[in-house]
Scaffold this motif. Structure first.
Motif, PDB file in Angstrom:
ATOM      1  N   THR A  44       0.834  -1.208   0.000  1.00  0.00           N
ATOM      2  CA  THR A  44       0.000   0.000   0.000  1.00  0.00           C
ATOM      3  C   THR A  44       0.863   1.252   0.000  1.00  0.00           C
ATOM      4  N   THR A  45       1.931   1.239   0.784  1.00  0.00           N
ATOM      5  CA  THR A  45       2.833   2.385   0.844  1.00  0.00           C
ATOM      6  C   THR A  45       3.523   2.604  -0.496  1.00  0.00           C
ATOM      7  N   VAL A  46       4.004   1.544  -1.106  1.00  0.00           N
ATOM      8  CA  VAL A  46       4.685   1.657  -2.398  1.00  0.00           C
ATOM      9  C   VAL A  46       3.716   2.155  -3.463  1.00  0.00           C
ATOM     10  N   GLU A  47       2.492   1.677  -3.450  1.00  0.00           N
ATOM     11  CA  GLU A  47       1.502   2.129  -4.422  1.00  0.00           C
ATOM     12  C   GLU A  47       1.251   3.629  -4.289  1.00  0.00           C
ATOM     13  N   GLY A  48       1.145   4.102  -3.060  1.00  0.00           N
ATOM     14  CA  GLY A  48       0.948   5.533  -2.838  1.00  0.00           C
ATOM     15  C   GLY A  48       2.129   6.360  -3.324  1.00  0.00           C
ATOM     16  N   GLN A  49       3.326   5.866  -3.083  1.00  0.00           N
ATOM     17  CA  GLN A  49       4.525   6.573  -3.536  1.00  0.00           C
ATOM     18  C   GLN A  49       4.613   6.597  -5.070  1.00  0.00           C
ATOM     19  N   MET A  50       4.260   5.503  -5.702  1.00  0.00           N
ATOM     20  CA  MET A  50       4.280   5.457  -7.170  1.00  0.00           C
ATOM     21  C   MET A  50       3.236   6.392  -7.761  1.00  0.00           C
ATOM     22  N   ASP A  51       2.068   6.473  -7.158  1.00  0.00           N
ATOM     23  CA  ASP A  51       1.045   7.406  -7.624  1.00  0.00           C
ATOM     24  C   ASP A  51       1.518   8.846  -7.480  1.00  0.00           C
ATOM     25  N   SER A  52       2.187   9.147  -6.370  1.00  0.00           N
ATOM     26  CA  SER A  52       2.715  10.497  -6.163  1.00  0.00           C
ATOM     27  C   SER A  52       3.786  10.828  -7.190  1.00  0.00           C
ATOM     28  N   ALA A  53       4.662   9.880  -7.480  1.00  0.00           N
ATOM     29  CA  ALA A  53       5.717  10.095  -8.477  1.00  0.00           C
ATOM     30  C   ALA A  53       5.120  10.294  -9.860  1.00  0.00           C
ATOM     31  N   CYS A  54       4.096   9.527 -10.203  1.00  0.00           N
ATOM     32  CA  CYS A  54       3.447   9.663 -11.504  1.00  0.00           C
ATOM     33  C   CYS A  54       2.784  11.023 -11.641  1.00  0.00           C
ATOM     34  N   SER A  55       2.125  11.471 -10.587  1.00  0.00           N
ATOM     35  CA  SER A  55       1.484  12.789 -10.621  1.00  0.00           C
ATOM     36  C   SER A  55       2.511  13.892 -10.757  1.00  0.00           C
ATOM     37  N   ALA A  56       3.640  13.738 -10.087  1.00  0.00           N
ATOM     38  CA  ALA A  56       4.691  14.756 -10.160  1.00  0.00           C
ATOM     39  C   ALA A  56       5.295  14.807 -11.557  1.00  0.00           C
ATOM     40  N   MET A  57       5.453  13.676 -12.217  1.00  0.00           N
ATOM     41  CA  MET A  57       6.055  13.649 -13.549  1.00  0.00           C
ATOM     42  C   MET A  57       5.099  14.189 -14.609  1.00  0.00           C
ATOM     43  N   THR A  58       3.811  13.973 -14.444  1.00  0.00           N
ATOM     44  CA  THR A  58       2.861  14.419 -15.469  1.00  0.00           C
ATOM     45  C   THR A  58       2.264  15.769 -15.135  1.00  0.00           C
ATOM     46  N   GLY A  59       2.657  16.372 -14.062  1.00  0.00           N
ATOM     47  CA  GLY A  59       2.120  17.673 -13.689  1.00  0.00           C
ATOM     48  C   GLY A  59       0.781  17.565 -12.949  1.00  0.00           C
ATOM     49  N   GLY A  60       0.353  16.395 -12.675  1.00  0.00           N
ATOM     50  CA  GLY A  60      -0.861  16.197 -11.903  1.00  0.00           C
ATOM     51  C   GLY A  60      -2.152  16.352 -12.700  1.00  0.00           C
ATOM     52  N   THR A  61      -2.036  16.526 -14.010  1.00  0.00           N
ATOM     53  CA  THR A  61      -3.238  16.731 -14.809  1.00  0.00           C
ATOM     54  C   THR A  61      -3.801  15.423 -15.347  1.00  0.00           C
ATOM     55  N   VAL A  62      -3.004  14.689 -16.080  1.00  0.00           N
ATOM     56  CA  VAL A  62      -3.471  13.446 -16.683  1.00  0.00           C
ATOM     57  C   VAL A  62      -2.531  12.334 -16.230  1.00  0.00           C
TER      58      VAL A  62
END
Length: 66
Positions: A44-62
């Motif tokens: 669960t922790t790793v999934e949350g961190q990966m989601d945060s990293a993905c949002s940071a790389m895409t600018g949080g839009t898509v």
């Protein structure tokens, strides 16, 4: 009759055969339970961190990350 029963009970009390198998079984169940709990929490922790990293790389839009 009572003497025979008491003799049997004493022999069961002093007989340690088979106890180690039960102890190994309890230890195995405990280890598996702790392992599954730890991996579930870590996943669960790793999934949350990966989601945060993905949002940071895409600018949080898509979210284009899987």
């Amino acid at each position: 009759m009572r003497a025979t029963l008491m003799k049997k009970l004493r022999s069961f009390r002093h007989n340690d055969e088979g106890v180690t198998l039960v102890e190994y079984g309890v230890a195995l169940v405990l280890a598996v339970t702790v392992g599954v709990g730890a991996l579930s929490g870590l996943g669960t922790t790793v999934e949350g961190q990966m989601d945060s990293a993905c949002s940071a790389m895409t600018g949080g839009t898509v979210a284009v990350c899987p």
